[in-house]
Design a protein around this motif. Structure first.
Motif, PDB file in Angstrom:
ATOM      1  N   GLY A   8       0.786  -1.227   0.000  1.00 43.60           N
ATOM      2  CA  GLY A   8       0.000   0.000   0.000  1.00 43.60           C
ATOM      3  C   GLY A   8       0.816   1.274   0.000  1.00 43.60           C
ATOM      4  O   GLY A   8       0.259   2.369  -0.062  1.00 43.60           O
ATOM      5  N   VAL A   9       2.128   1.156   0.060  1.00 44.34           N
ATOM      6  CA  VAL A   9       3.019   2.323   0.036  1.00 44.34           C
ATOM      7  C   VAL A   9       3.507   2.525  -1.395  1.00 44.34           C
ATOM      8  O   VAL A   9       4.087   1.610  -1.993  1.00 44.34           O
ATOM      9  CB  VAL A   9       4.220   2.135   0.978  1.00 44.34           C
ATOM     10  CG1 VAL A   9       5.078   3.402   0.993  1.00 44.34           C
ATOM     11  CG2 VAL A   9       3.755   1.774   2.379  1.00 44.34           C
ATOM     12  N   THR A  10       3.273   3.699  -1.939  1.00 42.20           N
ATOM     13  CA  THR A  10       3.683   3.999  -3.308  1.00 42.20           C
ATOM     14  C   THR A  10       5.108   4.535  -3.314  1.00 42.20           C
ATOM     15  O   THR A  10       5.409   5.543  -2.674  1.00 42.20           O
ATOM     16  CB  THR A  10       2.740   5.018  -3.959  1.00 42.20           C
ATOM     17  OG1 THR A  10       1.411   4.504  -3.953  1.00 42.20           O
ATOM     18  CG2 THR A  10       3.157   5.301  -5.389  1.00 42.20           C
ATOM     19  N   LEU A  11       5.975   3.843  -4.040  1.00 39.83           N
ATOM     20  CA  LEU A  11       7.383   4.227  -4.138  1.00 39.83           C
ATOM     21  C   LEU A  11       7.764   4.375  -5.606  1.00 39.83           C
ATOM     22  O   LEU A  11       7.112   3.821  -6.486  1.00 39.83           O
ATOM     23  CB  LEU A  11       8.279   3.163  -3.495  1.00 39.83           C
ATOM     24  CG  LEU A  11       8.002   2.788  -2.042  1.00 39.83           C
ATOM     25  CD1 LEU A  11       8.873   1.595  -1.649  1.00 39.83           C
ATOM     26  CD2 LEU A  11       8.279   3.969  -1.120  1.00 39.83           C
ATOM     27  N   THR A  12       8.834   5.116  -5.841  1.00 34.23           N
ATOM     28  CA  THR A  12       9.396   5.216  -7.182  1.00 34.23           C
ATOM     29  C   THR A  12      10.788   4.616  -7.158  1.00 34.23           C
ATOM     30  O   THR A  12      11.641   5.042  -6.372  1.00 34.23           O
ATOM     31  CB  THR A  12       9.473   6.678  -7.659  1.00 34.23           C
ATOM     32  OG1 THR A  12       8.167   7.258  -7.624  1.00 34.23           O
ATOM     33  CG2 THR A  12      10.023   6.753  -9.077  1.00 34.23           C
ATOM     34  N   ASP A  13      11.010   3.617  -7.985  1.00 32.81           N
ATOM     35  CA  ASP A  13      12.329   3.004  -8.070  1.00 32.81           C
ATOM     36  C   ASP A  13      13.109   3.687  -9.190  1.00 32.81           C
ATOM     37  O   ASP A  13      12.745   3.601 -10.360  1.00 32.81           O
ATOM     38  CB  ASP A  13      12.225   1.509  -8.339  1.00 32.81           C
ATOM     39  CG  ASP A  13      13.591   0.861  -8.430  1.00 32.81           C
ATOM     40  OD1 ASP A  13      14.355   0.977  -7.453  1.00 32.81           O
ATOM     41  OD2 ASP A  13      13.904   0.256  -9.478  1.00 32.81           O
ATOM     42  N   TYR A  14      14.180   4.393  -8.799  1.00 31.60           N
ATOM     43  CA  TYR A  14      15.030   5.074  -9.766  1.00 31.60           C
ATOM     44  C   TYR A  14      16.270   4.234 -10.048  1.00 31.60           C
ATOM     45  O   TYR A  14      16.820   3.597  -9.153  1.00 31.60           O
ATOM     46  CB  TYR A  14      15.493   6.430  -9.217  1.00 31.60           C
ATOM     47  CG  TYR A  14      14.386   7.430  -8.991  1.00 31.60           C
ATOM     48  CD1 TYR A  14      13.883   8.192 -10.039  1.00 31.60           C
ATOM     49  CD2 TYR A  14      13.853   7.636  -7.719  1.00 31.60           C
ATOM     50  CE1 TYR A  14      12.877   9.124  -9.832  1.00 31.60           C
ATOM     51  CE2 TYR A  14      12.844   8.558  -7.494  1.00 31.60           C
ATOM     52  CZ  TYR A  14      12.366   9.303  -8.556  1.00 31.60           C
ATOM     53  OH  TYR A  14      11.374  10.222  -8.342  1.00 31.60           O
ATOM     54  N   SER A  15      16.714   4.268 -11.287  1.00 33.24           N
ATOM     55  CA  SER A  15      18.007   3.672 -11.601  1.00 33.24           C
ATOM     56  C   SER A  15      19.093   4.528 -10.950  1.00 33.24           C
ATOM     57  O   SER A  15      18.838   5.663 -10.510  1.00 33.24           O
ATOM     58  CB  SER A  15      18.221   3.627 -13.113  1.00 33.24           C
ATOM     59  OG  SER A  15      18.379   4.948 -13.628  1.00 33.24           O
ATOM     60  N   LEU A  16      20.303   3.996 -10.892  1.00 35.55           N
ATOM     61  CA  LEU A  16      21.410   4.764 -10.322  1.00 35.55           C
ATOM     62  C   LEU A  16      21.596   6.077 -11.074  1.00 35.55           C
ATOM     63  O   LEU A  16      21.775   7.135 -10.453  1.00 35.55           O
ATOM     64  CB  LEU A  16      22.695   3.942 -10.358  1.00 35.55           C
ATOM     65  CG  LEU A  16      23.954   4.651  -9.825  1.00 35.55           C
ATOM     66  CD1 LEU A  16      23.800   4.977  -8.343  1.00 35.55           C
ATOM     67  CD2 LEU A  16      25.185   3.788 -10.066  1.00 35.55           C
ATOM     68  N   LYS A  17      21.548   6.033 -12.386  1.00 35.11           N
ATOM     69  CA  LYS A  17      21.734   7.244 -13.191  1.00 35.11           C
ATOM     70  C   LYS A  17      20.656   8.273 -12.880  1.00 35.11           C
ATOM     71  O   LYS A  17      20.943   9.471 -12.737  1.00 35.11           O
ATOM     72  CB  LYS A  17      21.705   6.885 -14.678  1.00 35.11           C
ATOM     73  CG  LYS A  17      21.920   8.068 -15.609  1.00 35.11           C
ATOM     74  CD  LYS A  17      21.936   7.631 -17.071  1.00 35.11           C
ATOM     75  CE  LYS A  17      22.157   8.826 -17.990  1.00 35.11           C
ATOM     76  NZ  LYS A  17      22.167   8.408 -19.431  1.00 35.11           N
ATOM     77  N   GLU A  18      19.411   7.811 -12.763  1.00 36.20           N
ATOM     78  CA  GLU A  18      18.310   8.729 -12.473  1.00 36.20           C
ATOM     79  C   GLU A  18      18.442   9.333 -11.077  1.00 36.20           C
ATOM     80  O   GLU A  18      18.227  10.544 -10.892  1.00 36.20           O
ATOM     81  CB  GLU A  18      16.978   7.994 -12.593  1.00 36.20           C
ATOM     82  CG  GLU A  18      16.607   7.629 -14.019  1.00 36.20           C
ATOM     83  CD  GLU A  18      15.439   6.653 -14.095  1.00 36.20           C
ATOM     84  OE1 GLU A  18      14.725   6.672 -15.109  1.00 36.20           O
ATOM     85  OE2 GLU A  18      15.247   5.882 -13.129  1.00 36.20           O
ATOM     86  N   SER A  19      18.779   8.515 -10.078  1.00 32.73           N
ATOM     87  CA  SER A  19      18.892   9.025  -8.704  1.00 32.73           C
ATOM     88  C   SER A  19      20.048  10.009  -8.580  1.00 32.73           C
ATOM     89  O   SER A  19      19.935  11.023  -7.880  1.00 32.73           O
ATOM     90  CB  SER A  19      19.067   7.869  -7.717  1.00 32.73           C
ATOM     91  OG  SER A  19      20.222   7.107  -8.007  1.00 32.73           O
ATOM     92  N   LEU A  20      21.146   9.760  -9.278  1.00 31.21           N
ATOM     93  CA  LEU A  20      22.272  10.697  -9.228  1.00 31.21           C
ATOM     94  C   LEU A  20      21.939  11.985  -9.977  1.00 31.21           C
ATOM     95  O   LEU A  20      22.407  13.070  -9.598  1.00 31.21           O
ATOM     96  CB  LEU A  20      23.531  10.052  -9.804  1.00 31.21           C
ATOM     97  CG  LEU A  20      24.124   8.911  -8.961  1.00 31.21           C
ATOM     98  CD1 LEU A  20      25.304   8.272  -9.685  1.00 31.21           C
ATOM     99  CD2 LEU A  20      24.552   9.415  -7.583  1.00 31.21           C
ATOM    100  N   GLY A  21      21.129  11.871 -11.015  1.00 30.51           N
ATOM    101  CA  GLY A  21      20.682  13.075 -11.720  1.00 30.51           C
ATOM    102  C   GLY A  21      19.827  13.948 -10.825  1.00 30.51           C
ATOM    103  O   GLY A  21      19.974  15.178 -10.806  1.00 30.51           O
ATOM    104  N   LEU A  22      18.933  13.327 -10.057  1.00 33.73           N
ATOM    105  CA  LEU A  22      18.126  14.075  -9.097  1.00 33.73           C
ATOM    106  C   LEU A  22      19.012  14.697  -8.024  1.00 33.73           C
ATOM    107  O   LEU A  22      18.787  15.843  -7.604  1.00 33.73           O
ATOM    108  CB  LEU A  22      17.087  13.156  -8.447  1.00 33.73           C
ATOM    109  CG  LEU A  22      15.889  12.778  -9.298  1.00 33.73           C
ATOM    110  CD1 LEU A  22      15.043  11.725  -8.582  1.00 33.73           C
ATOM    111  CD2 LEU A  22      15.029  14.002  -9.608  1.00 33.73           C
TER     112      LEU A  22
END
Length: 227
Positions: A8-22
């Motif tokens: 019931g918890v909504t999460l977003t799974d980012y790739s390493l590249k995406e998380s480092l971009g953020l």
């Protein structure tokens, strides 16, 4: 980027590249951004506690600190599993802070835990610049004091390792007042051990793993009640 629903918890799974971009957007972007490592025990609690669920979902970015989360979400990418199991984001985050000479403020629940957190981080990256540290004790009267200590140092990053529930609440309540760019919360379910494995589970995690998989199977089947 992939949206996943765990108990019931909504999460977003980012790739390493995406998380480092953020992360790059957060550093120097103005205001404080919150990043929280999520583990199976935290999601079990959030599945039963609406306040905890809302606090997790209120984070600017969440990171999987437990490969079992990817597995129950049917994310089978070998590269993603490697990134999670080896804390690649954390290592790269620390490397970038050192490379740019940025200061870090540490927070834990005792002086001993603060020292252990510092030692653990230093096994991942030599030369990190700790500008200061603080202890979040049992009461909440230290809130203003800790905020003032952080702001006096004006670090780029706050890195904390506090009990689940308390950590998320602190991050959310302190966010409007903290003069930093990133607050990274590391779950206390994650044991950092740079001398052996970057991510070592407690023995009790075996119990949580069974509970987590069983509850997720029931959740997928439309039955979220009990075990």
């Amino acid at each position: 980027m992939q949206r996943i629903n765990i108990l019931g918890v909504t999460l977003t799974d980012y790739s390493l590249k995406e998380s480092l971009g953020l992360l790059d957007d957060y550093v120097g972007g103005g205001g404080l951004n919150t990043i929280l490592y999520i583990t199976a025990p935290m999601l079990i609690m959030a599945g039963e506690n609406e306040e905890e669920k809302n606090e997790i979902e209120a984070m600017d970015m969440t990171l999987c600190g437990d490969a079992d989360i990817l597995k129950v979400a049917d994310i089978q990418s070998a590269s993603r599993l490697y990134e999670v199991e080896n804390l690649v984001f954390l290592k790269e985050f620390l490397r970038r802070l050192v490379r740019s000479g940025k200061k870090i403020f540490l927070l834990a629940e005792s002086e001993k835990e603060t020292c252990l957190l510092r030692e653990a981080l230093e096994t991942f990256q030599k030369g990190i610049l700790i500008g200061g540290s603080g202890v979040i004790a049992s009461g909440e009267k230290e809130f203003e004091e800790i905020i003032n200590r952080i702001n006096d140092i004006a670090p780029t990053a706050v890195i904390s390792q506090i009990s689940a529930g308390r950590q998320e609440k602190w991050m959310i309540e302190a966010k409007p007042f903290v003069n930093a760019e990133v607050w990274l919360g590391i779950s206390k379910d994650m044991i950092l051990d740079g001398t052996k494995e970057p991510f070592r589970k407690k023995v009790t995690d075996k119990i949580y793993k069974k509970i987590f998989h069983r509850r997720m199977n029931r959740f997928k089947n439309g039955n979220e009640d009990g075990e």
